[in-house]
Design a protein around this motif. Structure first.
Motif, PDB file in Angstrom:
ATOM      1  N   LEU A  61      35.089  63.656  52.278  1.00 55.99           N
ATOM      2  CA  LEU A  61      33.738  63.118  52.140  1.00 55.99           C
ATOM      3  C   LEU A  61      33.675  62.070  51.030  1.00 55.99           C
ATOM      4  CD1 LEU A  61      30.803  63.321  53.129  1.00 55.99           C
ATOM      5  CD2 LEU A  61      30.439  65.026  51.344  1.00 55.99           C
ATOM      6  N   ALA A  62      34.378  62.314  49.930  1.00 55.53           N
ATOM      7  CA  ALA A  62      34.424  61.337  48.837  1.00 55.53           C
ATOM      8  C   ALA A  62      35.100  60.049  49.300  1.00 55.53           C
ATOM      9  CB  ALA A  62      35.156  61.925  47.630  1.00 55.53           C
ATOM     10  N   VAL A  63      36.145  60.166  50.111  1.00 57.79           N
ATOM     11  CA  VAL A  63      36.809  58.971  50.647  1.00 57.79           C
ATOM     12  C   VAL A  63      35.874  58.218  51.589  1.00 57.79           C
ATOM     13  CG1 VAL A  63      38.678  58.167  52.143  1.00 57.79           C
ATOM     14  CG2 VAL A  63      39.141  59.852  50.369  1.00 57.79           C
ATOM     15  N   ILE A  64      35.143  58.946  52.414  1.00 60.30           N
ATOM     16  CA  ILE A  64      34.224  58.312  53.351  1.00 60.30           C
ATOM     17  C   ILE A  64      33.090  57.612  52.607  1.00 60.30           C
ATOM     18  CG2 ILE A  64      32.489  58.786  55.142  1.00 60.30           C
ATOM     19  CD1 ILE A  64      34.409  61.017  56.133  1.00 60.30           C
ATOM     20  N   VAL A  65      32.514  58.288  51.619  1.00 64.46           N
ATOM     21  CA  VAL A  65      31.371  57.729  50.897  1.00 64.46           C
ATOM     22  C   VAL A  65      31.795  56.595  49.972  1.00 64.46           C
ATOM     23  CG1 VAL A  65      29.620  58.253  49.155  1.00 64.46           C
ATOM     24  CG2 VAL A  65      29.998  59.829  51.047  1.00 64.46           C
ATOM     25  N   GLY A  66      32.901  56.800  49.234  1.00 61.79           N
ATOM     26  CA  GLY A  66      33.303  55.815  48.242  1.00 61.79           C
ATOM     27  C   GLY A  66      34.431  54.898  48.663  1.00 61.79           C
ATOM     28  N   GLY A  67      34.873  54.992  49.879  1.00 63.56           N
ATOM     29  CA  GLY A  67      36.017  54.202  50.330  1.00 63.56           C
ATOM     30  C   GLY A  67      35.801  52.705  50.269  1.00 63.56           C
ATOM     31  N   ARG A  68      34.642  52.263  50.708  1.00 66.02           N
ATOM     32  CA  ARG A  68      34.337  50.828  50.701  1.00 66.02           C
ATOM     33  C   ARG A  68      34.286  50.314  49.258  1.00 66.02           C
ATOM     34  NH1 ARG A  68      31.963  47.242  54.363  1.00 66.02           N
ATOM     35  NH2 ARG A  68      31.800  48.928  55.863  1.00 66.02           N
ATOM     36  N   TRP A  69      33.674  51.081  48.370  1.00 63.82           N
ATOM     37  CA  TRP A  69      33.594  50.695  46.961  1.00 63.82           C
ATOM     38  C   TRP A  69      34.985  50.647  46.322  1.00 63.82           C
ATOM     39  CZ3 TRP A  69      34.541  54.005  42.675  1.00 63.82           C
ATOM     40  CH2 TRP A  69      34.247  53.437  41.448  1.00 63.82           C
ATOM     41  N   MET A  70      35.803  51.669  46.607  1.00 65.25           N
ATOM     42  CA  MET A  70      37.152  51.706  46.037  1.00 65.25           C
ATOM     43  C   MET A  70      38.006  50.555  46.567  1.00 65.25           C
ATOM     44  SD  MET A  70      38.066  55.778  45.772  1.00 65.25           S
ATOM     45  CE  MET A  70      37.877  56.100  47.487  1.00 65.25           C
ATOM     46  N   ALA A  71      37.899  50.262  47.846  1.00 65.31           N
ATOM     47  CA  ALA A  71      38.652  49.144  48.418  1.00 65.31           C
ATOM     48  C   ALA A  71      38.198  47.823  47.813  1.00 65.31           C
ATOM     49  CB  ALA A  71      38.497  49.122  49.934  1.00 65.31           C
ATOM     50  N   GLY A  72      36.907  47.693  47.580  1.00 57.80           N
ATOM     51  CA  GLY A  72      36.390  46.492  46.940  1.00 57.80           C
ATOM     52  C   GLY A  72      36.932  46.313  45.528  1.00 57.80           C
ATOM     53  N   LEU A  73      36.977  47.404  44.773  1.00 56.76           N
ATOM     54  CA  LEU A  73      37.552  47.333  43.423  1.00 56.76           C
ATOM     55  C   LEU A  73      39.013  46.913  43.466  1.00 56.76           C
ATOM     56  CD1 LEU A  73      36.172  50.448  41.487  1.00 56.76           C
ATOM     57  CD2 LEU A  73      35.683  48.055  41.067  1.00 56.76           C
ATOM     58  N   LEU A  74      39.771  47.505  44.378  1.00 53.93           N
ATOM     59  CA  LEU A  74      41.187  47.159  44.481  1.00 53.93           C
ATOM     60  C   LEU A  74      41.388  45.707  44.898  1.00 53.93           C
ATOM     61  CD1 LEU A  74      42.692  50.356  46.108  1.00 53.93           C
ATOM     62  CD2 LEU A  74      43.217  49.427  43.864  1.00 53.93           C
ATOM     63  N   MET A  75      40.583  45.229  45.834  1.00 62.75           N
ATOM     64  CA  MET A  75      40.720  43.835  46.263  1.00 62.75           C
ATOM     65  C   MET A  75      40.332  42.871  45.142  1.00 62.75           C
ATOM     66  SD  MET A  75      39.650  43.706  50.287  1.00 62.75           S
ATOM     67  CE  MET A  75      38.002  44.288  50.056  1.00 62.75           C
ATOM     68  N   ASP A  76      39.259  43.180  44.413  1.00 66.25           N
ATOM     69  CA  ASP A  76      38.860  42.326  43.293  1.00 66.25           C
ATOM     70  C   ASP A  76      39.951  42.280  42.227  1.00 66.25           C
ATOM     71  OD1 ASP A  76      36.475  41.838  44.556  1.00 66.25           O
ATOM     72  OD2 ASP A  76      35.330  43.282  43.348  1.00 66.25           O
ATOM     73  N   PHE A  77      40.549  43.431  41.953  1.00 68.18           N
ATOM     74  CA  PHE A  77      41.617  43.488  40.956  1.00 68.18           C
ATOM     75  C   PHE A  77      42.832  42.691  41.424  1.00 68.18           C
ATOM     76  CE2 PHE A  77      45.315  45.558  38.977  1.00 68.18           C
ATOM     77  CZ  PHE A  77      44.999  45.325  37.651  1.00 68.18           C
ATOM     78  N   CYS A  78      43.163  42.809  42.687  1.00 65.80           N
ATOM     79  CA  CYS A  78      44.311  42.075  43.236  1.00 65.80           C
ATOM     80  C   CYS A  78      44.077  40.565  43.165  1.00 65.80           C
ATOM     81  CB  CYS A  78      44.553  42.512  44.674  1.00 65.80           C
ATOM     82  SG  CYS A  78      46.024  41.793  45.415  1.00 65.80           S
ATOM     83  N   VAL A  79      42.888  40.121  43.515  1.00 68.18           N
ATOM     84  CA  VAL A  79      42.563  38.690  43.434  1.00 68.18           C
ATOM     85  C   VAL A  79      42.643  38.223  41.988  1.00 68.18           C
ATOM     86  CG1 VAL A  79      40.664  37.032  43.696  1.00 68.18           C
ATOM     87  CG2 VAL A  79      41.187  38.630  45.538  1.00 68.18           C
ATOM     88  N   GLU A  80      42.124  39.029  41.070  1.00 62.99           N
ATOM     89  CA  GLU A  80      42.185  38.663  39.647  1.00 62.99           C
ATOM     90  C   GLU A  80      43.627  38.559  39.151  1.00 62.99           C
ATOM     91  OE1 GLU A  80      40.977  40.598  35.347  1.00 62.99           O
ATOM     92  OE2 GLU A  80      39.893  41.249  37.134  1.00 62.99           O
ATOM     93  N   ILE A  81      44.478  39.467  39.583  1.00 64.14           N
ATOM     94  CA  ILE A  81      45.884  39.439  39.171  1.00 64.14           C
ATOM     95  C   ILE A  81      46.571  38.176  39.707  1.00 64.14           C
ATOM     96  CG2 ILE A  81      48.129  40.573  39.496  1.00 64.14           C
ATOM     97  CD1 ILE A  81      46.384  41.914  37.433  1.00 64.14           C
ATOM     98  N   PHE A  82      46.306  37.832  40.970  1.00 61.44           N
ATOM     99  CA  PHE A  82      46.909  36.619  41.540  1.00 61.44           C
ATOM    100  C   PHE A  82      46.400  35.363  40.844  1.00 61.44           C
ATOM    101  CE2 PHE A  82      47.852  39.196  45.482  1.00 61.44           C
ATOM    102  CZ  PHE A  82      49.212  39.176  45.270  1.00 61.44           C
ATOM    103  N   GLN A  83      45.123  35.346  40.493  1.00 63.18           N
ATOM    104  CA  GLN A  83      44.588  34.190  39.786  1.00 63.18           C
ATOM    105  C   GLN A  83      45.219  34.062  38.393  1.00 63.18           C
ATOM    106  OE1 GLN A  83      40.377  34.917  39.946  1.00 63.18           O
ATOM    107  NE2 GLN A  83      40.144  33.856  41.904  1.00 63.18           N
ATOM    108  N   ARG A  84      45.368  35.187  37.716  1.00 63.43           N
ATOM    109  CA  ARG A  84      46.020  35.167  36.403  1.00 63.43           C
ATOM    110  C   ARG A  84      47.478  34.728  36.525  1.00 63.43           C
ATOM    111  NH1 ARG A  84      44.492  40.497  32.890  1.00 63.43           N
ATOM    112  NH2 ARG A  84      42.252  40.126  32.724  1.00 63.43           N
TER     113      ARG A  84
END
Length: 90
Positions: A61-84
């Motif tokens: 249930l936590a994965v279902i509810v927070g999955g989109r938010w967690m994926a968004g955090l990971l994608m934002d972090f990945c983009v930031e790392i590539f930009q750096r």
């Protein structure tokens, strides 16, 4: 150029993100496990599936509810790392 300060900053941000994502998944299961454990101690029921199944369902249930938010955090972090990385190399 990658300096030790930048490397420590990247590792620190990475660990912070990992701890946040793991906490979102583990803490609800921990709370449910504690509640089920108290219930089992009070009723003296020693069934293994009674403690496993609710924790599994709450984690899913936590994965279902927070999955989109967690994926968004990971994608934002990945983009930031590539930009750096682009600014550090070139």
């Amino acid at each position: 150029m990658l300096t030790p300060e930048i490397a420590v900053d990247l590792v620190s941000e990475s660990l912070h993100l990992v701890m946040l994502l793991v906490a979102v998944l583990v803490v609800p299961g921990l709370i449910v496990g504690l509640i089920v454990g108290i219930f089992q101690a009070a009723t003296q029921i020693n069934e293994q599936t009674l403690s496993f199944l609710p924790r599994l369902l709450v984690t899913l249930l936590a994965v279902i509810v927070g999955g989109r938010w967690m994926a968004g955090l990971l994608m934002d972090f990945c983009v930031e790392i590539f930009q750096r990385a682009a600014t550090l190399v070139g």
